[in-house]
Design a protein around this motif. Structure first.
Motif: not given
Length: 215
Positions: A96-100, A133-135, A158-159
């Motif tokens: 999830n690079p966008l979230y990171v 959101v990720i889950l 995951r993160f």
């Protein structure tokens, strides 16, 4: 190559689009809420001190790192076929690079108060909101992409990025319009720069009361 997907292209794009829309909403709401919460907060380091200014400048670097990182991730994920599991570039070290990178930028927003704890609080709040959101997104992708995505889940964290896994990969059929959309989304973080300067000025002049301080 990937296995046959379990849902149609139309359903996939519609479902994934909902999560992308949710991500934008989460970003906007977080920024607004945090601004509102800190209208009456102040760093224990006064705005005219070297420590305060150093923390703010560090935050600016985090904001730009977050924006550039989001653009980098979009180069790989943007324009891909709905049945493809993207595993190159930033997606080779975190799922999830966008979230990171959004979390990194949010931490930079927190730094604009001139507070160490602001960096941590903003980062944690953003990461916590995105975790939900990720889950939900992962559950959808497991059903949509099947075995290739399951293998990807088992291999890539995951993160928190695992740099030793990095692979260049390719950007596929990239669509420049998506890069522009990501850039515009990221500009919400830049609002922090003039906004917190105005808040600092209003607090110093007595226009805004200070109800709490953060170290």
């Amino acid at each position: 190559m990937v296995d046959e997907v379990k849902v149609s292209d139309v359903d996939f794009k519609h479902g994934l689009g909902n999560y992308q829309h949710m991500r934008r909403i989460v970003l906007a709401v977080l920024v607004v809420v945090l601004f509102a919460a800190l209208l009456f907060g102040q760093s224990t380091f006064p705005p005219d001190t070297a420590v305060h200014e150093t923390i703010e400048m560090f935050g600016v670097l985090l904001i730009f790192l977050g924006i550039v990182g989001r653009l980098w991730a979009t180069l790989y994920i943007g324009g891909r076929k709905s049945s493809e599991v993207v595993t190159g570039g930033p997606y080779s070290i975190t799922r999830n690079p966008l979230y990171v990178f959004s979390t990194v930028a949010a931490a930079g927003v927190g730094a604009q108060i001139g507070s160490f704890s602001g960096i941590i609080l903003f980062g944690l709040l953003c990461a916590g909101a995105f975790h939900i959101v990720i889950l939900r997104e992962e559950k959808f992708l497991k059903e949509a992409l099947g075995a290739p995505y399951q293998a990807y889940l088992a291999r890539v964290p995951r993160f928190f990025p695992k740099l030793s896994l990095y692979q260049e990969g390719d950007t596929g059929n990239f669509k420049p319009r998506l890069l522009l959309t990501t850039l515009l989304d990221g500009l919400v973080f830049l609002i922090a720069l003039p906004a917190f300067e105005l808040i600092d000025g209003a607090q110093l002049s007595g226009m805004l009361p200070v109800w709490f301080t953060l170290p």
